[in-house]
Design a protein around this motif. Structure first.
Motif, PDB file in Angstrom:
ATOM      1  N   VAL A 100       6.888  -0.960   8.943  1.00  0.00           N
ATOM      2  CA  VAL A 100       6.233  -2.194   8.709  1.00  0.00           C
ATOM      3  C   VAL A 100       6.895  -2.659   7.422  1.00  0.00           C
ATOM      4  CG1 VAL A 100       3.778  -3.147   7.940  1.00  0.00           C
ATOM      5  CG2 VAL A 100       4.321  -1.788  10.017  1.00  0.00           C
ATOM      6  N   LEU A 101       7.249  -1.843   6.329  1.00  0.00           N
ATOM      7  CA  LEU A 101       7.717  -2.248   5.068  1.00  0.00           C
ATOM      8  C   LEU A 101       9.323  -3.055   5.097  1.00  0.00           C
ATOM      9  CD1 LEU A 101       6.830   0.805   2.748  1.00  0.00           C
ATOM     10  CD2 LEU A 101       5.554  -1.353   2.974  1.00  0.00           C
ATOM     11  N   GLN A 102       9.768  -2.797   6.347  1.00  0.00           N
ATOM     12  CA  GLN A 102      11.043  -3.743   6.661  1.00  0.00           C
ATOM     13  C   GLN A 102      10.613  -4.853   6.989  1.00  0.00           C
ATOM     14  OE1 GLN A 102      13.079  -0.881   9.280  1.00  0.00           O
ATOM     15  NE2 GLN A 102      13.028   0.773   7.915  1.00  0.00           N
ATOM     16  N   ASP A 103       9.540  -5.387   7.290  1.00  0.00           N
ATOM     17  CA  ASP A 103       9.269  -6.631   7.792  1.00  0.00           C
ATOM     18  C   ASP A 103       9.022  -7.787   6.900  1.00  0.00           C
ATOM     19  OD1 ASP A 103       7.554  -8.716   9.320  1.00  0.00           O
ATOM     20  OD2 ASP A 103       8.237  -7.698  11.024  1.00  0.00           O
ATOM     21  N   GLY A 104       9.619  -8.758   6.977  1.00  0.00           N
ATOM     22  CA  GLY A 104       9.449 -10.048   6.078  1.00  0.00           C
ATOM     23  C   GLY A 104       8.334 -10.581   5.920  1.00  0.00           C
ATOM     24  N   MET A 105       7.273 -10.474   6.931  1.00  0.00           N
ATOM     25  CA  MET A 105       6.162 -10.829   6.867  1.00  0.00           C
ATOM     26  C   MET A 105       5.326 -10.076   5.709  1.00  0.00           C
ATOM     27  SD  MET A 105       3.099 -10.663   9.907  1.00  0.00           S
ATOM     28  CE  MET A 105       4.398 -11.380  11.030  1.00  0.00           C
ATOM     29  N   TYR A 106       5.274  -8.676   5.638  1.00  0.00           N
ATOM     30  CA  TYR A 106       4.697  -8.257   4.641  1.00  0.00           C
ATOM     31  C   TYR A 106       5.428  -7.978   3.266  1.00  0.00           C
ATOM     32  CZ  TYR A 106       1.751  -7.480   8.626  1.00  0.00           C
ATOM     33  OH  TYR A 106       1.092  -7.653   9.586  1.00  0.00           O
ATOM     34  N   VAL A 107       6.619  -8.087   3.206  1.00  0.00           N
ATOM     35  CA  VAL A 107       7.637  -7.803   2.083  1.00  0.00           C
ATOM     36  C   VAL A 107       8.492  -8.843   1.810  1.00  0.00           C
ATOM     37  CG1 VAL A 107       9.400  -6.281   0.953  1.00  0.00           C
ATOM     38  CG2 VAL A 107       7.733  -5.312   2.716  1.00  0.00           C
ATOM     39  N   LYS A 108       8.216  -9.598   0.679  1.00  0.00           N
ATOM     40  CA  LYS A 108       9.312 -10.672   0.488  1.00  0.00           C
ATOM     41  C   LYS A 108       9.514 -10.655  -1.156  1.00  0.00           C
ATOM     42  CE  LYS A 108       7.513 -14.347   3.546  1.00  0.00           C
ATOM     43  NZ  LYS A 108       8.664 -14.581   4.218  1.00  0.00           N
ATOM     44  N   GLU A 109      10.830 -10.908  -1.258  1.00  0.00           N
ATOM     45  CA  GLU A 109      11.549 -10.807  -2.570  1.00  0.00           C
ATOM     46  C   GLU A 109      11.258  -9.572  -3.153  1.00  0.00           C
ATOM     47  OE1 GLU A 109      10.133 -13.908  -5.022  1.00  0.00           O
ATOM     48  OE2 GLU A 109      11.051 -15.375  -3.692  1.00  0.00           O
ATOM     49  N   ASP A 110      11.466  -8.306  -2.254  1.00  0.00           N
ATOM     50  CA  ASP A 110      10.948  -6.964  -2.672  1.00  0.00           C
ATOM     51  C   ASP A 110      10.076  -6.746  -3.225  1.00  0.00           C
ATOM     52  OD1 ASP A 110      12.502  -4.395  -2.556  1.00  0.00           O
ATOM     53  OD2 ASP A 110      13.309  -4.393  -4.392  1.00  0.00           O
ATOM     54  N   THR A 111       8.805  -7.399  -2.822  1.00  0.00           N
ATOM     55  CA  THR A 111       7.538  -7.302  -3.459  1.00  0.00           C
ATOM     56  C   THR A 111       6.395  -7.127  -2.319  1.00  0.00           C
ATOM     57  OG1 THR A 111       8.118  -8.545  -5.292  1.00  0.00           O
ATOM     58  CG2 THR A 111       5.774  -8.230  -4.991  1.00  0.00           C
ATOM     59  N   VAL A 112       5.534  -6.193  -2.469  1.00  0.00           N
ATOM     60  CA  VAL A 112       4.577  -6.163  -1.478  1.00  0.00           C
ATOM     61  C   VAL A 112       3.210  -6.187  -2.116  1.00  0.00           C
ATOM     62  CG1 VAL A 112       4.419  -3.715  -1.703  1.00  0.00           C
ATOM     63  CG2 VAL A 112       3.685  -4.692   0.495  1.00  0.00           C
ATOM     64  N   PHE A 113       2.038  -6.474  -1.363  1.00  0.00           N
ATOM     65  CA  PHE A 113       0.582  -6.617  -2.078  1.00  0.00           C
ATOM     66  C   PHE A 113      -0.125  -5.821  -1.172  1.00  0.00           C
ATOM     67  CE2 PHE A 113       2.687 -10.677  -3.543  1.00  0.00           C
ATOM     68  CZ  PHE A 113       2.234 -10.916  -4.627  1.00  0.00           C
ATOM     69  N   PHE A 114      -1.002  -5.056  -1.869  1.00  0.00           N
ATOM     70  CA  PHE A 114      -2.276  -4.337  -1.292  1.00  0.00           C
ATOM     71  C   PHE A 114      -3.286  -4.830  -1.970  1.00  0.00           C
ATOM     72  CE2 PHE A 114       1.205  -1.015  -1.066  1.00  0.00           C
ATOM     73  CZ  PHE A 114       1.116  -0.722   0.310  1.00  0.00           C
ATOM     74  N   LYS A 115      -4.554  -4.981  -1.140  1.00  0.00           N
ATOM     75  CA  LYS A 115      -5.859  -5.482  -1.446  1.00  0.00           C
ATOM     76  C   LYS A 115      -6.898  -4.389  -1.201  1.00  0.00           C
ATOM     77  CE  LYS A 115      -8.853  -9.510  -1.176  1.00  0.00           C
ATOM     78  NZ  LYS A 115      -8.966 -10.812  -0.583  1.00  0.00           N
ATOM     79  N   ILE A 116      -7.458  -4.005  -2.226  1.00  0.00           N
ATOM     80  CA  ILE A 116      -8.591  -3.066  -1.934  1.00  0.00           C
ATOM     81  C   ILE A 116      -9.887  -3.751  -2.355  1.00  0.00           C
ATOM     82  CG2 ILE A 116      -9.691  -0.746  -2.666  1.00  0.00           C
ATOM     83  CD1 ILE A 116      -6.709  -0.897  -1.910  1.00  0.00           C
ATOM     84  N   ILE A 117     -11.025  -3.727  -1.456  1.00  0.00           N
ATOM     85  CA  ILE A 117     -12.426  -4.593  -1.423  1.00  0.00           C
ATOM     86  C   ILE A 117     -13.226  -3.429  -1.384  1.00  0.00           C
ATOM     87  CG2 ILE A 117     -13.996  -6.255  -0.317  1.00  0.00           C
ATOM     88  CD1 ILE A 117     -11.259  -7.457   0.914  1.00  0.00           C
ATOM     89  N   VAL A 118     -14.138  -3.564  -2.499  1.00  0.00           N
ATOM     90  CA  VAL A 118     -15.418  -2.495  -2.613  1.00  0.00           C
ATOM     91  C   VAL A 118     -16.512  -3.283  -2.303  1.00  0.00           C
ATOM     92  CG1 VAL A 118     -16.639  -0.819  -3.962  1.00  0.00           C
ATOM     93  CG2 VAL A 118     -14.210  -0.916  -4.042  1.00  0.00           C
ATOM     94  N   ASP A 119     -17.249  -2.944  -1.245  1.00  0.00           N
ATOM     95  CA  ASP A 119     -18.514  -3.989  -0.805  1.00  0.00           C
ATOM     96  C   ASP A 119     -19.552  -3.476  -2.078  1.00  0.00           C
ATOM     97  OD1 ASP A 119     -20.487  -5.193   0.344  1.00  0.00           O
ATOM     98  OD2 ASP A 119     -21.117  -3.940   1.756  1.00  0.00           O
ATOM     99  N   ILE A 120     -19.943  -4.654  -2.764  1.00  0.00           N
ATOM    100  CA  ILE A 120     -20.900  -4.675  -3.828  1.00  0.00           C
ATOM    101  C   ILE A 120     -22.228  -5.481  -3.781  1.00  0.00           C
ATOM    102  CG2 ILE A 120     -19.085  -4.096  -5.729  1.00  0.00           C
ATOM    103  CD1 ILE A 120     -19.198  -7.025  -6.443  1.00  0.00           C
ATOM    104  N   SER A 121     -22.253  -5.709  -2.325  1.00  0.00           N
ATOM    105  CA  SER A 121     -23.374  -6.798  -2.052  1.00  0.00           C
ATOM    106  C   SER A 121     -24.777  -6.032  -2.221  1.00  0.00           C
ATOM    107  CB  SER A 121     -23.295  -7.134  -0.438  1.00  0.00           C
ATOM    108  OG  SER A 121     -23.291  -5.989   0.404  1.00  0.00           O
ATOM    109  N   ASP A 122     -24.812  -4.519  -1.879  1.00  0.00           N
ATOM    110  CA  ASP A 122     -26.122  -3.875  -2.192  1.00  0.00           C
ATOM    111  C   ASP A 122     -26.045  -3.185  -3.365  1.00  0.00           C
ATOM    112  OD1 ASP A 122     -23.946  -2.184  -1.526  1.00  0.00           O
ATOM    113  OD2 ASP A 122     -25.472  -0.869  -0.052  1.00  0.00           O
ATOM    114  N   LEU A 123     -25.237  -3.391  -4.391  1.00  0.00           N
ATOM    115  CA  LEU A 123     -25.151  -2.680  -5.784  1.00  0.00           C
ATOM    116  C   LEU A 123     -25.760  -3.745  -6.934  1.00  0.00           C
ATOM    117  CD1 LEU A 123     -24.013  -0.061  -7.141  1.00  0.00           C
ATOM    118  CD2 LEU A 123     -21.999  -1.363  -7.350  1.00  0.00           C
ATOM    119  N   TYR A 124     -26.710  -3.058  -7.675  1.00  0.00           N
ATOM    120  CA  TYR A 124     -27.361  -3.955  -8.624  1.00  0.00           C
ATOM    121  C   TYR A 124     -27.152  -3.221 -10.038  1.00  0.00           C
ATOM    122  CZ  TYR A 124     -29.649  -5.390  -4.354  1.00  0.00           C
ATOM    123  OH  TYR A 124     -29.834  -5.815  -3.092  1.00  0.00           O
ATOM    124  N   VAL A 125     -26.272  -2.527 -10.307  1.00  0.00           N
ATOM    125  CA  VAL A 125     -25.991  -1.977 -11.486  1.00  0.00           C
ATOM    126  C   VAL A 125     -24.532  -2.594 -12.206  1.00  0.00           C
ATOM    127  CG1 VAL A 125     -25.449   0.207 -12.635  1.00  0.00           C
ATOM    128  CG2 VAL A 125     -26.883   0.051 -10.869  1.00  0.00           C
TER     129      VAL A 125
END
Length: 470
Positions: free
Chosen positions: A445-470
């Motif tokens: 997948v890292l050889q595909d231009g859809m996910y790698v452009k200009e020798d750069t890749v982006f990862f996204k991490i989402i932590v669900d904080i909808s039920d967190l009140y602190v």
């Protein structure tokens, strides 16, 4: 306003606010998406939850690895590769009975182990011209052993003669070297004596230069007196003195010229002035080296401060991390060679006083994903406000590889923390053991231009904080 997902007819039961529809569709398991190999010709369209199976099993444009040579090619190119693979097993062309020989090992087999191969006698360097198959070669080696021994003996005699000649040449060269060393010693002695004479001439030249300066002062005074007097006798007397002084000056100038020519015709080493210059030069070098070290220390401190500012500027406090990795090809090579096994992201937080977290990626895989997948993990870090937070960590985590082309075909995986795992208990060291997806995405997948452009890749991490009140 609470709405249902537009993919409800397909099976999605999620409910959310209208403004959250777009972000939900980016991770919805029932959202229909195109194959990442669409540009190569794949026309398949499937739900996101079936996407990984399609890439691993069904896609005819997926990249696979040859079990013989390790070369990568698409499923469509499999037949062509099998016909051209250098490690494709073949049978011996001499029909000796050996089969399944890798093509790149065939020549070695024909040369060393094939019983039907045409061989050259190993004594050919000594003059034997026999050739034949392995069976005949064994017979030949047995019957002609005495002749081979004579060949070797003759060759050894020739080598001994050449050796004797080489010894004689070495002896002659050693004699010449000894003579050259004697000449060198004599020349070195003469050079030292010349240097001593030159130093004496240097001192004499300095004395003559001082005398010349004194005479010039006398001449200047006499000329002034001549200009100021009108007495003829005094003029004649002063003229006579002036002529004598001019003669003396000429003699001194000729001596100075001779000494200067002598001084510059012989290389002078070790003079007092040169020693002083060398000492000053060494002193300057020492000061420059000290200044370079100070500048280096200040540069390191500035770099550390700059890194701290960068971390603070890029810190996120809403439970979402966008991780940009540049120079991907170099970092992938470092991971493949074992130089840098994994990379850590900058820290991010669920709130200003919330959990401290980061991501960790193995570009060459870890555990069961080693060598075949990219492994992406979530890490709980030791924070300043851990004493005020509920433990163990229980928030849902979503890991994503972002589509840089259309923004609609992100690859993602989610998990809920196991409360009994030490990875999600309150940290006692800088960070807990990472937890996540060792088989996150295939390395192809890292050889595909859809996910790698200009020798750069982006990862996204989402932590669900909808039920967190602190």
């Amino acid at each position: 306003m609470i709405i249902f997902c537009t993919n409800q007819p397909s099976g999605c039961e999620s409910e959310f606010k209208l403004k959250e529809l777009k972000s939900h569709l980016e991770v919805c398991a029932f959202q229909m998406i195109d194959c990442m190999h669409k540009e190569r010709g794949c026309t398949a369209r499937m739900a996101r939850q079936d996407y990984m199976n399609h890439l691993k099993i069904d896609c005819q444009f997926r990249v696979i690895t040859c079990i013989n040579c390790g070369e990568e090619y698409t499923m469509q190119e499999k037949k062509d590769h099998e016909n051209s693979c250098k490690m494709q097993p073949v049978d011996c062309p001499n029909r000796c009975g050996v089969t399944n020989i890798p093509q790149n090992k065939l020549e070695e087999h024909l040369k060393n182990t094939c019983t039907e191969a045409w061989l050259t006698c190993k004594y050919y360097i000594y003059g034997c011209e026999f050739k034949g198959v392995l069976k005949l070669m064994k017979s030949h080696m047995s019957e002609f052993s005495e002749i081979h021994l004579e060949m070797v003996s003759k060759h050894t005699t020739q080598l001994e003669m050449k050796y004797a000649e080489a010894v004689r040449l070495v002896t002659d060269l050693q004699g010449k070297m000894s003579l050259m060393e004697t000449k060198y010693e004599v020349t070195d002695k003469e050079l030292r004596e010349t240097k001593e004479k030159c130093m004496k001439n240097e001192k004499l030249l300095q004395n003559l230069q001082r005398m010349l300066a004194t005479r010039l002062d006398v001449i200047t005074e006499l000329e002034k007196k001549i200009q100021s007097t009108s007495n003829k006798e005094e003029i004649n007397e002063l003229s006579a003195k002036l002529l004598s002084e001019h003669d003396a000056v000429k003699n001194l100038e000729s001596k100075v010229q001779i000494l200067e020519e002598t001084r510059f015709s012989v290389p002078v080493g070790g003079g007092g002035a040169s020693n002083i210059g060398a000492a000053q030069l060494n002193n300057f070098h020492s000061r420059i080296t000290t200044l370079d070290k100070d500048v280096g220390l200040h540069s390191i401190r500035l770099a550390e401060q700059d890194l701290r500012f960068q971390i603070l500027e890029t810190a996120s406090y809403d439970g979402v991390l966008i991780w940009k990795i540049k120079d991907l090809s170099r970092r992938k090579r470092d991971a493949d060679s074992g130089k840098t096994l994994s990379l850590y992201s900058q820290p991010f937080y669920t709130s200003r006083f919330g959990y401290k977290m980061c991501a960790r990626v193995y570009l060459n895989g870890d555990g069961m994903g080693k060598g075949s997948h990219v492994s992406l993990f979530f890490v709980v870090m030791k924070g300043d406000y851990d004493a005020l937070l509920p433990w163990p960590f229980r928030q849902k985590v979503t890991l994503m590889l972002l589509d840089q082309e259309t923004g609609r075909r992100h690859l993602s995986d989610s998990f809920r923390p196991d409360p009994s795992s030490s990875s999600f208990k309150r940290p006692v060291t800088d960070m807990n053991i990472a937890s996540g997806c060792p088989l996150f995405v295939a390395q192809s997948v890292l050889q595909d231009g859809m996910y790698v452009k200009e020798d750069t890749v982006f990862f996204k991490i989402i932590v669900d904080i909808s039920d967190l009140y602190v």
